[in-house]
Every structure is written in C-alpha cells, then in structure tokens.
Enzyme design. Sequence first.
Site, mmCIF file in Angstrom:
data_model
loop_
_atom_site.group_PDB
_atom_site.id
_atom_site.type_symbol
_atom_site.label_atom_id
_atom_site.label_comp_id
_atom_site.label_asym_id
_atom_site.label_seq_id
_atom_site.Cartn_x
_atom_site.Cartn_y
_atom_site.Cartn_z
ATOM 1 N N LYS A 66 4.924 -1.264 -14.686
ATOM 2 C CA LYS A 66 3.731 -1.517 -13.887
ATOM 3 C C LYS A 66 2.901 -0.246 -13.787
ATOM 4 O O LYS A 66 3.443 0.853 -13.828
ATOM 5 C CB LYS A 66 4.131 -1.978 -12.487
ATOM 6 N N SER A 69 -1.938 -7.014 -10.785
ATOM 7 C CA SER A 69 -1.081 -6.826 -9.620
ATOM 8 C C SER A 69 -1.339 -7.978 -8.654
ATOM 9 O O SER A 69 -2.496 -8.284 -8.352
ATOM 10 C CB SER A 69 -1.431 -5.498 -8.938
ATOM 11 N N GLY A 110 -0.608 -8.004 -5.503
ATOM 12 C CA GLY A 110 -1.098 -7.441 -4.240
ATOM 13 C C GLY A 110 -2.472 -6.800 -4.326
ATOM 14 O O GLY A 110 -3.272 -6.904 -3.400
ATOM 15 N N HIS A 164 3.776 -2.849 -7.485
ATOM 16 C CA HIS A 164 2.629 -1.956 -7.643
ATOM 17 C C HIS A 164 2.450 -1.092 -6.384
ATOM 18 O O HIS A 164 2.058 0.066 -6.469
ATOM 19 C CB HIS A 164 1.354 -2.763 -7.923
#
Length: 122
Positions: free
Chosen positions: A24, A91, A93, A50
Amino acid sequence: AVAMAGEALSRVPAVQIDGGGVFKYVLLRVRGAGAPHKDVVRGHAWAEYHADLFERTAEELARHGLSCECLGGGRLAHRPEERKIHVYGYSVGFGRADHAVTTEKLKAEYPDYEITWADEGY
C-alpha cells in the site's frame, strides 16, 4: 519560523517506498507553518492499512514541526529486477490518490525505471 519550516520541508524525502514487492502507498501533502507545501509518497509492506502509513509519517513529521494531510492512497507493485513500478488501486479510508502525481514523483526518484499507473484494480 517560516524559514525553519521551509528548511525542514526541504529535508523531507519526496519518496520512501520498500525496495520490492506489492504494498500500500499514500500520497501526502506536507506543510510547515506558513511555508509552501510538498507532496510526498510513502509505501511500505508493513502497513496493514493506508492509515498506518499516514499516522507513522504524521508522527515523524510532527517532530520537525511539520503537518500532513492524506490526499489518497493506492498500491505499488515494485519489481526492482525488472526496473518497473506499477501504481494502481485506492484506499478505502482516504480514497484514490492522483496516480499521475505519484507516478511523476516516482519517475524523479527512479529515472531509469518504467513506471506505469492505472485507475482500475485493487
């Protein structure tokens, strides 16, 4: 304070990623007090989320009087033996980073690499 923030900002590496593998990454905008900002790439296999990359980097920057915001994330497939990095994904989030920006940062750091990106994939 502005001069110190600018100096601290200039010492922040534009790219810090693992030497190989799929992991990531986050694209972060780093700021100092009253200083211009700088976008940086951080990608490491140790990060389960992340947010782990963002939080660790934010803590490191805070020690130098800098702050950061996350512009988004994705994944990197770094194949050093082929001199290739592929940027893709997103991601959950933070949303999808601007992979074109990330690619430019990586090209500056790895000028002899073939660096590609795609919006699809996870």
